[in-house]
Design an enzyme around this catalytic site. Structure first.
Site, PDB file in Angstrom:
ATOM      1  N   TRP A  96       6.574  -8.685   2.014  1.00  0.00           N
ATOM      2  CA  TRP A  96       5.324  -7.969   2.047  1.00  0.00           C
ATOM      3  C   TRP A  96       4.835  -7.798   3.309  1.00  0.00           C
ATOM      4  CZ3 TRP A  96       4.664  -4.312  -1.355  1.00  0.00           C
ATOM      5  CH2 TRP A  96       5.079  -4.279  -2.748  1.00  0.00           C
ATOM      6  N   ASP A 151      -3.244 -10.845   3.889  1.00  0.00           N
ATOM      7  CA  ASP A 151      -2.969 -10.171   2.743  1.00  0.00           C
ATOM      8  C   ASP A 151      -2.894 -11.179   1.738  1.00  0.00           C
ATOM      9  OD1 ASP A 151      -2.042  -9.109   0.217  1.00  0.00           O
ATOM     10  OD2 ASP A 151      -0.173  -8.213   1.288  1.00  0.00           O
ATOM     11  N   LYS A 200      -3.082  -9.244  -9.991  1.00  0.00           N
ATOM     12  CA  LYS A 200      -2.302 -10.521 -10.179  1.00  0.00           C
ATOM     13  C   LYS A 200      -3.666 -11.781 -10.606  1.00  0.00           C
ATOM     14  CE  LYS A 200       0.656  -8.933  -6.708  1.00  0.00           C
ATOM     15  NZ  LYS A 200       1.704  -8.638  -7.439  1.00  0.00           N
TER      16      LYS A 200
HETATM   17  N1  PMP Z   1       0.912  -7.555  -0.771  1.00  0.00           N
HETATM   18  C1  PMP Z   1       1.416  -8.483  -1.903  1.00  0.00           C
HETATM   19  C2  PMP Z   1       1.506  -9.945  -1.398  1.00  0.00           C
HETATM   20  C3  PMP Z   1       1.882  -8.073  -2.972  1.00  0.00           C
HETATM   21  O1  PMP Z   1       2.502  -8.948  -3.909  1.00  0.00           O
HETATM   22  C4  PMP Z   1       1.928  -6.630  -3.285  1.00  0.00           C
HETATM   23  C5  PMP Z   1       2.102  -6.078  -4.676  1.00  0.00           C
HETATM   24  N2  PMP Z   1       2.911  -6.778  -5.390  1.00  0.00           N
HETATM   25  C6  PMP Z   1       1.532  -5.894  -2.516  1.00  0.00           C
HETATM   26  C7  PMP Z   1       0.854  -6.199  -1.117  1.00  0.00           C
HETATM   27  C8  PMP Z   1       1.464  -4.262  -2.708  1.00  0.00           C
HETATM   28  O2  PMP Z   1       0.461  -4.036  -3.734  1.00  0.00           O
HETATM   29  P1  PMP Z   1       0.435  -2.384  -4.330  1.00  0.00           P
HETATM   30  O3  PMP Z   1       1.841  -2.001  -4.880  1.00  0.00           O
HETATM   31  O4  PMP Z   1      -0.655  -2.597  -5.515  1.00  0.00           O
HETATM   32  O5  PMP Z   1      -0.173  -1.610  -3.188  1.00  0.00           O
END
Ligand code: PMP
Length: 356
Positions: free
Chosen positions: A102, A168, A192
């Site tokens: 991520w 994040d 989550k």
């Molecule tokens: N950052 C993290 C740490 C994540 O775990 C996730 C999704 N699992 C995201 C960003 C992206 O989330 P989204 O698909 O809802 O934009």
């Protein structure tokens, strides 16, 4: 049909009591004669829900008036663009710590928009922040508190001395205490640890926000959303309402300190088992193992598939690792009970006894 033990990485298990409460309010909210999802976001009942929800979150993390709390759409992924667009100007340098999938994705988006410096890059561990290569005049230092896919988590946060910290916190938000004052900006998707998908909370220091310039989109600007109390356009009313219930539930359970204690206890059951096992292996450096996404592997793909099939047969669901890394992942967010984790551990022990 009994509910299963759900280890989904997100959208993830929600507290059963809240699902039941939402079910009763789905047809008729508070004797109004219509549903929570059938009311205007500008109506008095919804404005009250929105305000209460923000206030509840502010109390959970002790968020001061120096910060806006925004309830946005577009997911954490939109924040990969909004953060550099709002907190840096074109030509400015910004720093990223890449510790997994991520943060790598955020780094890639940031690189399209601003001058990105990579402070550190790692897999399955987090190098000591004192060893990171830093630059002067960076607008922010970006990192991901918990890498959901690999199961790597910062045990302590980097220092904010030279640039505002941006994180994040999507997968461990509200599972541990955070000193919000140490951060310039924190964002987290709801799916989550505090609600259904479609809602992202952004906590941003007011002095880092600025109004949009002529060539910039209003929708991508934090100050615009703040000015409109996150109602610049129609928000995700259902997710916002659900998050409010979840924040109140967290208070009732004992707050983020108690959630942290539970995450430590839940993950310890699995890590102790993995560490004494011949069959299961963790790829993650011990000091940075995630308390909320426990990842491990079996010796081969065939046995991994048998594990998943057998687990599913005994109601242990959604344990498949992310397609990018394979293996097994058990996500132990706020709504995952210790009972669920113990059921998984019992299954893992039995599976090992039969397959070693
Ligand atoms: N950052 C993290 C740490 C994540 O775990 C996730 C999704 N699992 C995201 C960003 C992206 O989330 P989204 O698909 O809802 O934009």
């Amino acid at each position: 049909m009994p509910r299963t033990y759900n280890f989904s990485a997100g959208p993830a298990a929600l507290p059963e009591s809240l699902l039941r409460q939402v079910q009763t309010q789905m047809l008729d909210y508070d004797d109004l004669g219509y549903s929570i999802v059938e009311m205007s976001h500008r109506s008095t009942p919804f404005m009250e829900i929105a305000e209460r929800s923000e206030e509840s979150l502010r109390r959970l993390l002790n968020i001061s008036n120096d910060y806006h709390v925004l309830f946005l759409q577009g997911g954490p992924t939109l924040q990969f663009a909004m953060v550099p667009l709002n907190l840096a100007e074109s030509g400015d340098t910004v720093e990223y710590a890449v510790t997994g999938y991520w943060s790598r994705k955020a780094h890639r988006e940031g690189s399209r928009l601003r001058n990105v410096h990579t402070a550190t890059e790692s897999n399955h561990t987090i190098p000591d922040p004192d060893t990171w290569v830093r630059v002067r005049n960076s607008r922010f230092l970006y990192f991901t508190t918990n890498e959901t896919i690999e199961g790597v988590q910062f045990s302590q946060y980097p220092s904010n001395r030279s640039a505002p910290l941006v994180c994040d916190a999507t997968s461990d938000f509200l599972t541990r205490p955070m000193v919000v004052d140490d951060f310039g900006l924190i964002f987290a998707g709801a799916q989550k640890n505090f609600g259904p998908a479609g809602l992202t909370v952004v906590i941003v220091r007011k002095d880092l926000c600025r109004t949009p310039r002529d060539n910039e989109a209003e929708y991508l600007n934090y100050a615009v959303h703040a000015e409109q109390n996150s109602m610049y356009n129609t928000p995700n009313t259902f997710a916002w309402y659900f998050a409010g219930l979840y924040f109140d539930w967290l208070h009732e359970q004992g707050g983020v300190e108690e959630m942290h204690r539970r995450c430590q206890a839940k993950s310890k059951v699995l890590y102790d088992l993995i560490d004494s096992s011949e069959l299961y292996k963790s790829r993650v450096d011990r000091a940075y193992r995630s308390l909320v996404n426990v990842t491990f592997t079996l010796p081969n793909e065939q046995l991994t598939q048998v594990f998943l099939r057998r687990a599913s047969q005994v109601n242990l669901k959604n344990l498949k690792g992310h397609r990018a890394v394979g293996g097994i992942r058990a996500s132990l967010y706020n709504a995952t009970t210790i009972e669920a984790v113990e059921a998984l551990a019992a299954f893992m022990r039995q599976f090992e006894a039969e397959n070693i």
